[in-house]
Design a protein around this motif. Structure first.
Motif, PDB file in Angstrom:
ATOM      1  N   MET A 181      26.973  31.267  35.463  1.00 31.36           N
ATOM      2  CA  MET A 181      27.600  32.498  35.947  1.00 31.36           C
ATOM      3  C   MET A 181      29.127  32.393  35.960  1.00 31.36           C
ATOM      4  N   ILE A 182      29.664  31.190  35.828  1.00 34.40           N
ATOM      5  CA  ILE A 182      31.125  31.021  35.908  1.00 34.40           C
ATOM      6  C   ILE A 182      31.632  30.221  34.713  1.00 34.40           C
ATOM      7  N   THR A 183      31.095  30.436  33.558  1.00 34.04           N
ATOM      8  CA  THR A 183      31.515  29.679  32.379  1.00 34.04           C
ATOM      9  C   THR A 183      32.877  30.130  31.880  1.00 34.04           C
ATOM     10  N   ASN A 184      33.658  29.150  31.402  1.00 28.60           N
ATOM     11  CA  ASN A 184      34.967  29.401  30.762  1.00 28.60           C
ATOM     12  C   ASN A 184      35.911  30.220  31.639  1.00 28.60           C
ATOM     13  N   LEU A 185      35.953  29.893  32.922  1.00 25.53           N
ATOM     14  CA  LEU A 185      36.922  30.553  33.792  1.00 25.53           C
ATOM     15  C   LEU A 185      38.325  30.059  33.458  1.00 25.53           C
ATOM     16  N   PRO A 186      39.324  30.944  33.496  1.00 27.14           N
ATOM     17  CA  PRO A 186      40.700  30.523  33.163  1.00 27.14           C
ATOM     18  C   PRO A 186      41.303  29.700  34.294  1.00 27.14           C
ATOM     19  N   PRO A 187      42.349  28.937  34.003  1.00 28.96           N
ATOM     20  CA  PRO A 187      43.028  28.175  35.055  1.00 28.96           C
ATOM     21  C   PRO A 187      43.621  29.102  36.109  1.00 28.96           C
ATOM     22  N   GLY A 188      43.618  28.649  37.339  1.00 22.87           N
ATOM     23  CA  GLY A 188      44.150  29.439  38.436  1.00 22.87           C
ATOM     24  C   GLY A 188      43.122  30.291  39.140  1.00 22.87           C
ATOM     25  N   THR A 189      41.878  30.271  38.675  1.00 23.66           N
ATOM     26  CA  THR A 189      40.823  31.019  39.354  1.00 23.66           C
ATOM     27  C   THR A 189      40.591  30.425  40.734  1.00 23.66           C
ATOM     28  N   GLU A 190      40.335  31.293  41.706  1.00 23.95           N
ATOM     29  CA  GLU A 190      40.149  30.831  43.077  1.00 23.95           C
ATOM     30  C   GLU A 190      38.992  29.827  43.149  1.00 23.95           C
TER      31      GLU A 190
ATOM     32  N   GLY B  59      40.095  25.805  35.987  1.00 22.42           N
ATOM     33  CA  GLY B  59      39.059  26.595  35.329  1.00 22.42           C
ATOM     34  C   GLY B  59      37.769  25.810  35.164  1.00 22.42           C
ATOM     35  N   THR B  60      36.871  26.357  34.365  1.00 22.59           N
ATOM     36  CA  THR B  60      35.571  25.723  34.099  1.00 22.59           C
ATOM     37  C   THR B  60      35.348  25.630  32.593  1.00 22.59           C
ATOM     38  N   ASP B  61      34.370  24.793  32.211  1.00 22.06           N
ATOM     39  CA  ASP B  61      34.062  24.622  30.790  1.00 22.06           C
ATOM     40  C   ASP B  61      32.941  25.553  30.369  1.00 22.06           C
ATOM     41  N   GLU B  62      32.363  25.292  29.201  1.00 21.96           N
ATOM     42  CA  GLU B  62      31.353  26.190  28.640  1.00 21.96           C
ATOM     43  C   GLU B  62      30.048  26.175  29.430  1.00 21.96           C
ATOM     44  N   LEU B  63      29.852  25.186  30.296  1.00 26.32           N
ATOM     45  CA  LEU B  63      28.638  25.112  31.114  1.00 26.32           C
ATOM     46  C   LEU B  63      28.904  25.438  32.576  1.00 26.32           C
ATOM     47  N   GLY B  64      30.088  25.900  32.872  1.00 28.25           N
ATOM     48  CA  GLY B  64      30.422  26.266  34.242  1.00 28.25           C
ATOM     49  C   GLY B  64      30.787  25.091  35.127  1.00 28.25           C
TER      50      GLY B  64
ATOM     51  N   LEU C 264      40.031  27.091  19.670  1.00 21.55           N
ATOM     52  CA  LEU C 264      40.600  28.414  19.419  1.00 21.55           C
ATOM     53  C   LEU C 264      40.425  29.337  20.617  1.00 21.55           C
ATOM     54  N   VAL C 265      39.404  29.106  21.414  1.00 16.38           N
ATOM     55  CA  VAL C 265      39.127  29.967  22.569  1.00 16.38           C
ATOM     56  C   VAL C 265      39.909  29.506  23.794  1.00 16.38           C
ATOM     57  N   ASP C 266      39.839  28.214  24.089  1.00 12.24           N
ATOM     58  CA  ASP C 266      40.494  27.667  25.277  1.00 12.24           C
ATOM     59  C   ASP C 266      41.075  26.293  24.941  1.00 12.24           C
ATOM     60  N   PRO C 267      42.269  26.253  24.345  1.00 10.74           N
ATOM     61  CA  PRO C 267      42.854  24.959  23.955  1.00 10.74           C
ATOM     62  C   PRO C 267      43.222  24.077  25.142  1.00 10.74           C
ATOM     63  N   LEU C 268      43.329  24.643  26.340  1.00  5.49           N
ATOM     64  CA  LEU C 268      43.700  23.837  27.502  1.00  5.49           C
ATOM     65  C   LEU C 268      42.622  22.822  27.867  1.00  5.49           C
TER      66      LEU C 268
END
Length: 326
Positions: free
Chosen positions: A78-87, A92-97, A273-277
């Motif tokens: 439910m929280i996969t690929n969250l960007p940095p700075g998310t509460e 952030g999170t990776d492809e598996l949350g 390409l999606v999330d280089p960080l």
């Protein structure tokens, strides 16, 4: 060369080459090797900075269970690929949350354990073989050095991949194979030191009073050869961390659900390409730790190098010369 005694019982020798003026009070025992090396190390800002960074990562690795905000292996789609700075998820999170910060913290434990374990094992093996080879010489030295030549002729990366592919990518196997391919340089270093030290007069005196060969090696020779061994062991930690990261990146190191910086890099390349960080964070950690270890190693090497002497400030030299001329 003249000596002048100041009011505070400090002896100053004037007109010394290089401007090196001793400041030991009369009758005081001069500082030992380790005390002098420690002071020189603390005057090196790069070495001190590297030591601070290294101790920071070691502390993070030791207290990873308490520092990490989340379970590094917890999966939440439910929280996969969250960007940095998310509460609640700073990086952030990776492809598996999974929380990236928690995985970075726990990855430091694996990388530090591998680095220091490989360095310790390689130094023990290399010191033992190099000491025996350098002290006894003859056919023993020839046999051990031919073994070193054979080990050096084998490509280490290919040998590591072959062994891990045959026996499985287990954590203990990786430490063993990295240790077995890293001791040869230590053996050559220790052998060279022993070839020089075994001709010293204190070694001949020890033989004359009946000290055993093992006693001479452990009590006299190894202690006097410890400085270059410590320097090389420090630099070997960074090499071991890079080797572990490379094997994990190839899928032959740490296996899920465990994590390491190299494994995180391997997984992050699919999302460049999606999330280089996701690739930047573990790569930056590897860079900082390896740089810190190299700075510490260089600082220790310079601290034990007698050719690198402290240069007194010109203003202080002028003050001493003015005092001595009165």
């Amino acid at each position: 060369m003249s000596q002048v005694q100041l009011q505070d019982d400090t002896v100053v020798e004037t007109n010394r080459p290089g401007g090196q003026l001793p400041t030991n009070p009369v009758g005081q025992k001069p500082p030992g090797l380790w005390t002098t090396a420690g002071k020189k190390f603390m005057r090196n800002p790069y070495a001190v900075g590297g030591l601070i960074v290294l101790l920071f990562f070691i502390g993070i690795a030791v207290f990873a269970d308490w520092v990490a905000p989340h379970d590094p292996a917890k999966i939440d789609f439910m929280i996969t690929n969250l960007p940095p700075g998310t509460e609640g998820y700073v990086l952030g999170t990776d492809e598996l949350g999974r929380d990236i910060l928690s995985r970075l913290i726990h990855s430091s434990r694996v990388s530090m354990l591998v680095g220091f374990s490989v360095a310790f094992a390689a130094v023990v093996i290399g010191t033992l073989i190099g000491a025996i080879s350098g002290y006894f010489g003859g056919w023993i030295d020839t046999c051990f050095m031919r073994l070193v030549d054979v080990m050096n002729s084998i490509p280490s990366l290919f040998f590591n991949i072959l062994v891990l592919a045959l026996f499985g990518a287990e954590f203990i196997y990786m430490i063993l194979i990295l240790s077995l391919t890293s001791w040869t340089s230590v053996a050559r270093l220790v052998r060279g030191q022993f070839l020089q030290l075994r001709e010293m007069q204190y070694v001949e005196a020890a033989r004359a009073i009946g000290v055993s060969h093992w006693g001479i090696i452990t009590r006299h020779l190894i202690r006097n050869a410890m400085a270059p061994i410590i320097v090389y062991a420090t630099l070997m930690v960074g090499s071991a961390i890079l080797s572990e990261s490379g094997l994990s990146y190839l899928g032959l190191g740490i296996q899920p659900p465990e994590t390491s910086w190299g494994l995180m890099l391997s997984k992050a390349q699919e999302f460049m390409l999606v999330d280089p960080l996701q690739a930047l964070y573990p790569g930056l950690c590897i860079l900082l730790v390896v740089l810190a270890v190299n700075f510490v190693g260089d600082g220790i090497r310079d601290a034990f190098d007698p050719r690198k002497k402290k240069k007194n400030p010109k203003r202080r030299l002028n003050k001493w010369n003015a005092t001595s001329s009165k």
